[in-house]
Design a protein around this motif. Sequence first.
Motif, PDB file in Angstrom:
ATOM      1  N   VAL A 274       0.891  -1.191  -0.066  1.00 25.26           N
ATOM      2  CA  VAL A 274       0.019   0.060   0.103  1.00 25.26           C
ATOM      3  C   VAL A 274       0.837   1.365  -0.069  1.00 25.26           C
ATOM      4  O   VAL A 274       0.714   2.168  -0.805  1.00 25.26           O
ATOM      5  CB  VAL A 274      -1.007  -0.050   1.165  1.00 25.26           C
ATOM      6  CG1 VAL A 274      -1.702   1.385   1.414  1.00 25.26           C
ATOM      7  CG2 VAL A 274      -1.920  -1.199   1.086  1.00 25.26           C
ATOM      8  N   SER A 275       2.074   1.197   0.811  1.00 26.00           N
ATOM      9  CA  SER A 275       2.677   2.476   0.761  1.00 26.00           C
ATOM     10  C   SER A 275       3.518   2.614  -0.413  1.00 26.00           C
ATOM     11  O   SER A 275       3.804   3.729  -0.815  1.00 26.00           O
ATOM     12  CB  SER A 275       3.837   2.411   2.130  1.00 26.00           C
ATOM     13  OG  SER A 275       3.054   2.352   3.185  1.00 26.00           O
ATOM     14  N   GLU A 276       3.708   1.517  -1.148  1.00 31.80           N
ATOM     15  CA  GLU A 276       4.516   1.630  -2.189  1.00 31.80           C
ATOM     16  C   GLU A 276       3.723   2.393  -3.359  1.00 31.80           C
ATOM     17  O   GLU A 276       4.518   3.115  -4.305  1.00 31.80           O
ATOM     18  CB  GLU A 276       4.779   0.107  -2.935  1.00 31.80           C
ATOM     19  CG  GLU A 276       5.670   0.024  -3.983  1.00 31.80           C
ATOM     20  CD  GLU A 276       5.868  -1.297  -4.421  1.00 31.80           C
ATOM     21  OE1 GLU A 276       6.687  -1.657  -5.415  1.00 31.80           O
ATOM     22  OE2 GLU A 276       5.533  -2.270  -3.863  1.00 31.80           O
ATOM     23  N   THR A 277       2.453   2.362  -3.405  1.00 34.65           N
ATOM     24  CA  THR A 277       1.599   2.894  -4.389  1.00 34.65           C
ATOM     25  C   THR A 277       1.087   4.235  -3.979  1.00 34.65           C
ATOM     26  O   THR A 277       0.553   4.861  -4.485  1.00 34.65           O
ATOM     27  CB  THR A 277       0.722   1.927  -4.867  1.00 34.65           C
ATOM     28  OG1 THR A 277      -0.288   1.639  -3.610  1.00 34.65           O
ATOM     29  CG2 THR A 277       1.060   0.685  -5.592  1.00 34.65           C
ATOM     30  N   ASP A 278       1.696   4.728  -2.644  1.00 37.25           N
ATOM     31  CA  ASP A 278       1.074   5.953  -2.205  1.00 37.25           C
ATOM     32  C   ASP A 278       1.755   7.044  -2.717  1.00 37.25           C
ATOM     33  O   ASP A 278       2.827   7.130  -2.840  1.00 37.25           O
ATOM     34  CB  ASP A 278       1.312   5.893  -0.728  1.00 37.25           C
ATOM     35  CG  ASP A 278       0.569   7.097  -0.262  1.00 37.25           C
ATOM     36  OD1 ASP A 278      -0.038   7.993  -0.458  1.00 37.25           O
ATOM     37  OD2 ASP A 278       0.272   6.981   1.275  1.00 37.25           O
ATOM     38  N   PRO A 279       0.835   7.842  -3.680  1.00 34.82           N
ATOM     39  CA  PRO A 279       1.546   9.001  -4.200  1.00 34.82           C
ATOM     40  C   PRO A 279       1.915  10.145  -3.127  1.00 34.82           C
ATOM     41  O   PRO A 279       3.070  11.010  -3.727  1.00 34.82           O
ATOM     42  CB  PRO A 279       0.406   9.763  -4.948  1.00 34.82           C
ATOM     43  CG  PRO A 279      -0.822   9.269  -4.304  1.00 34.82           C
ATOM     44  CD  PRO A 279      -0.424   7.911  -3.853  1.00 34.82           C
ATOM     45  N   LEU A 280       1.612  10.256  -2.124  1.00 38.26           N
ATOM     46  CA  LEU A 280       2.060  11.240  -0.934  1.00 38.26           C
ATOM     47  C   LEU A 280       3.523  10.911  -0.591  1.00 38.26           C
ATOM     48  O   LEU A 280       4.385  11.879  -0.554  1.00 38.26           O
ATOM     49  CB  LEU A 280       1.360  11.081   0.174  1.00 38.26           C
ATOM     50  CG  LEU A 280       1.735  11.951   1.432  1.00 38.26           C
ATOM     51  CD1 LEU A 280       1.474  13.526   1.201  1.00 38.26           C
ATOM     52  CD2 LEU A 280       1.023  11.709   2.805  1.00 38.26           C
ATOM     53  N   LEU A 281       4.121   9.802  -0.637  1.00 41.13           N
ATOM     54  CA  LEU A 281       5.243   9.388  -0.394  1.00 41.13           C
ATOM     55  C   LEU A 281       6.376   9.877  -1.442  1.00 41.13           C
ATOM     56  O   LEU A 281       7.398  10.512  -1.163  1.00 41.13           O
ATOM     57  CB  LEU A 281       5.667   8.068  -0.112  1.00 41.13           C
ATOM     58  CG  LEU A 281       4.886   7.349   1.039  1.00 41.13           C
ATOM     59  CD1 LEU A 281       5.148   5.872   1.238  1.00 41.13           C
ATOM     60  CD2 LEU A 281       5.268   8.214   2.319  1.00 41.13           C
ATOM     61  N   ARG A 282       5.847   9.769  -2.699  1.00 40.77           N
ATOM     62  CA  ARG A 282       6.502  10.288  -3.975  1.00 40.77           C
ATOM     63  C   ARG A 282       6.628  11.626  -3.985  1.00 40.77           C
ATOM     64  O   ARG A 282       7.665  12.156  -4.390  1.00 40.77           O
ATOM     65  CB  ARG A 282       6.128   9.512  -5.171  1.00 40.77           C
ATOM     66  CG  ARG A 282       6.176   7.932  -5.180  1.00 40.77           C
ATOM     67  CD  ARG A 282       5.994   7.550  -6.609  1.00 40.77           C
ATOM     68  NE  ARG A 282       4.502   7.974  -7.283  1.00 40.77           N
ATOM     69  CZ  ARG A 282       3.594   7.468  -7.053  1.00 40.77           C
ATOM     70  NH1 ARG A 282       3.339   6.228  -6.392  1.00 40.77           N
ATOM     71  NH2 ARG A 282       2.203   7.503  -7.438  1.00 40.77           N
ATOM     72  N   LEU A 283       5.276  12.386  -3.818  1.00 46.75           N
ATOM     73  CA  LEU A 283       5.507  13.806  -3.760  1.00 46.75           C
ATOM     74  C   LEU A 283       6.444  14.362  -2.772  1.00 46.75           C
ATOM     75  O   LEU A 283       7.070  15.569  -3.104  1.00 46.75           O
ATOM     76  CB  LEU A 283       3.841  14.165  -3.505  1.00 46.75           C
ATOM     77  CG  LEU A 283       3.617  15.662  -3.278  1.00 46.75           C
ATOM     78  CD1 LEU A 283       3.956  16.206  -4.778  1.00 46.75           C
ATOM     79  CD2 LEU A 283       2.343  15.830  -2.960  1.00 46.75           C
ATOM     80  N   ALA A 284       6.330  13.740  -1.653  1.00 44.31           N
ATOM     81  CA  ALA A 284       7.399  14.342  -0.490  1.00 44.31           C
ATOM     82  C   ALA A 284       8.772  14.104  -0.906  1.00 44.31           C
ATOM     83  O   ALA A 284       9.397  15.199  -0.522  1.00 44.31           O
ATOM     84  CB  ALA A 284       7.108  13.409   0.672  1.00 44.31           C
ATOM     85  N   LEU A 285       9.185  13.080  -1.740  1.00 48.52           N
ATOM     86  CA  LEU A 285      10.451  12.991  -1.848  1.00 48.52           C
ATOM     87  C   LEU A 285      10.705  14.072  -3.003  1.00 48.52           C
ATOM     88  O   LEU A 285      11.907  14.503  -3.018  1.00 48.52           O
ATOM     89  CB  LEU A 285      10.847  11.714  -2.506  1.00 48.52           C
ATOM     90  CG  LEU A 285      12.263  11.229  -3.022  1.00 48.52           C
ATOM     91  CD1 LEU A 285      13.024  11.437  -1.896  1.00 48.52           C
ATOM     92  CD2 LEU A 285      12.132   9.722  -3.410  1.00 48.52           C
TER      93      LEU A 285
END
Length: 801
Positions: A463-474
């Motif tokens: 689930v975290s792998e596909t979470d766009p929030l994490l990519r956006l934060a990076l």
Amino acid sequence: MSKRRKQNRSQPPASSTPPMDSGPISLGTFCDAKLLFLTGLLVSARYFLPAESAAQGETLPLVLGWFLAAILFFTIQLTNCSRSLRLDRFDAGVWLLVLGQVLATLVMILFHEGQQRAALNMLWEWVALGFSFSLLRRVVAVPTLRITFLQCFLATIVLLSLYGIWQHHWMYRQLAQEYLSVRQQYDAAVTPDASVKFQNELISMGVPAHALQGSSRQLWEDRLLRSNEPLGMFALANTFAGLLAVGFLISFAMSVHSLFPPQTAEGAPALRSRFQIGVYLLCTMLIGYCLILTKSRSAWGGLLVGLASLGLLKLLQRRQLSQTAHQFSRKQLITGVSLAVVLLLGFFLLATLSGGFDRAVLSEAPKSLQYRIEYWTATWDVIKENLMWGTGPGNFREHYLKYKLPGSSEEIADPHNLFLDVWANAGLIALLGLLLTLALAGYRWFLKPLIEKQSDTVEVVSVSETDPLLRLALVLGFTLTFPLLWFMQLFLSGIDETLFWLFLIGWLAVYFTIRGGRQTADSSAQAFSTASLVPLSLAAGFVALSVHLLIAGGIAMPAITQTWLLLMALAFPVPRVQAVAAPESAEQTSGLTPIHLRAIPLLICVLLLILFVMTDFAPTIQRDSLVQKAELALMRGQSVRIAQQRFSQAGQADPLSPEPWQALAELKFREGERDRRAFEEGVQFKKSAIQRNPLNPLNYFDLGRRYFEQFKSSQQQEDLTDAIDNLKRAVSGYPHNARFRALLAEALSSAGQTSESRQQAEQALELDQANRSAQHVDKYLQDETVSRMKQIINNRQTNQN
């Protein structure tokens, strides 16, 4: 549209990933996002600050940031019992390398040897690098985040390449025109006030004060008017070239991946994007062209070895694939090799036509190798004197000058060799950590190729792998690097602040061009699949950078070491797994509960942070602020007493730094030309600076020169005696310096010690001849000095007759 394409588009992605929850963001996800933001911010910022300035403490804010990131990571570990922290052999190797740096610094401080402030700055830089490696392996662990990180990293290198190309074709020409205009006015000045005005203008342009006249001026002009190698945001073209070699290999692998994407889960070939192919090829060409312009032979050699490693790894990978994949892989390999050859030949041709590459680059290669052998020979003498603990990080040059060979080219700050650098600076323990790290990486990449498997443990984070929030934060972390650096420059100065806003716009344009379109979890998994060339490019980049460091050095520069470590961190991530609950009996017999165990790393990080702030960060920041206020007061023509007060406060704020005391000594020596009392105060300040950097022979030479100049006007025997004592210490610390021996010969001659003065004069002329034979213009003795040396020798011979 073909039937196969319609079917592929209509079918859902083949993945066991459950759909994302549309509810509110969990606390764990929000903390992960903050951690990724900090990671992107700190990694990117390294490449826009001079890598060579770490020993002076200019990058300590980034060290503080890594401490905060580590505390945040361990806080998440403490509050989330579903996670476990696993340390492995890679962590052990890197932290053993860091431990060697720490112990070398502590030993140096214990025995009061060397410049303690520089050693402490580098100690904490190494600790931050250790944190960055361990955190990156755990924070950027899933394919989606890894490919996003690589795209951000590649955008950064492409942006720096564009800036380097601009430097080569336009910036140097503009700087040369501005310099020549001001220099002509400086040479034509007829009044002292006008001369001082243009002199200050030249210094404000970055011209060193010693380069305004004589041979140093000629050397400076040769570098400015004839050199056009791009530097990026670094101070050396070689440093920049190492980063470019890594970027080229990653961009090249992505180009091949776009040309030959791996098959989908159904066995059908994945769709190719012509736009994506063109973008990656363009990035590869820009990075490669800038790399050629640097004229860094060590980086070129590293790149060729990296390309060879990439091909070797691909061949090893083919053995583990099916026969159908063999045919596809063979076609991919042939196309990749052909593309690499065409690109490299094109780069050299374009660079030759544009004036960035000439015959001298190759013809001077033997001379460059000779210089390296001279560096390594003298470095081995340094190592033998400090076999176990090294000189201490940031203190190599002072020890090296004692063993520098006659006629050797530079007063180097590092040995220009990966292994000698680590051994000479941090001793055997750090060298053991380096060897262990290299052995583990080589074993996992070449002897036992790592094939990523979709295990059950990875599905936990689907689930975290596909979470766009994490990519956006990076991505936001990489983006907001430039406003942060702009804010830092308002207080630290040094770079035009408007440049960072241009970088911000340029980075966003490059990143979104590279990204191309919407990124899915399947496309990221394909980029890091067993058939892709992208994971292998990390190994190739690591090999290329290691070869570059083996010849050019630079492992002590945090930006270069960070690149070296993050390639391993991305190649060998530590996926998040569920912590296995311990049996009740085990909990009862254990002296500590799991939450207590998780609290130990957090407590250690907090204590280290407090120690870092108290011993290094706070004193350095306060000192820099006060020194800049003092220098600003002098530039504005304010009272010298105000500047002296600021320098004195800076010395009290940072008791370990020699910089404020050196500045106070210079101010007093200016007054000492007419005031004996001011001269004596300057001597005391100079001795305070020497006390904080006792192995630097230049300090003793400068003090001896001041005493000798004072003797010429005072004719006091004490001044001459002190001049000789300090000059002898300078010669002892730097025996093969012609200027040091020449001034000592003059002082001994004035004292009537004719035999010793003649000996020093003869050695000064021999060293000067060696420098002239090697064409080291900056070390030539002036014609007047050569005449005085000959006069001293002839007077001695006349007396004997």
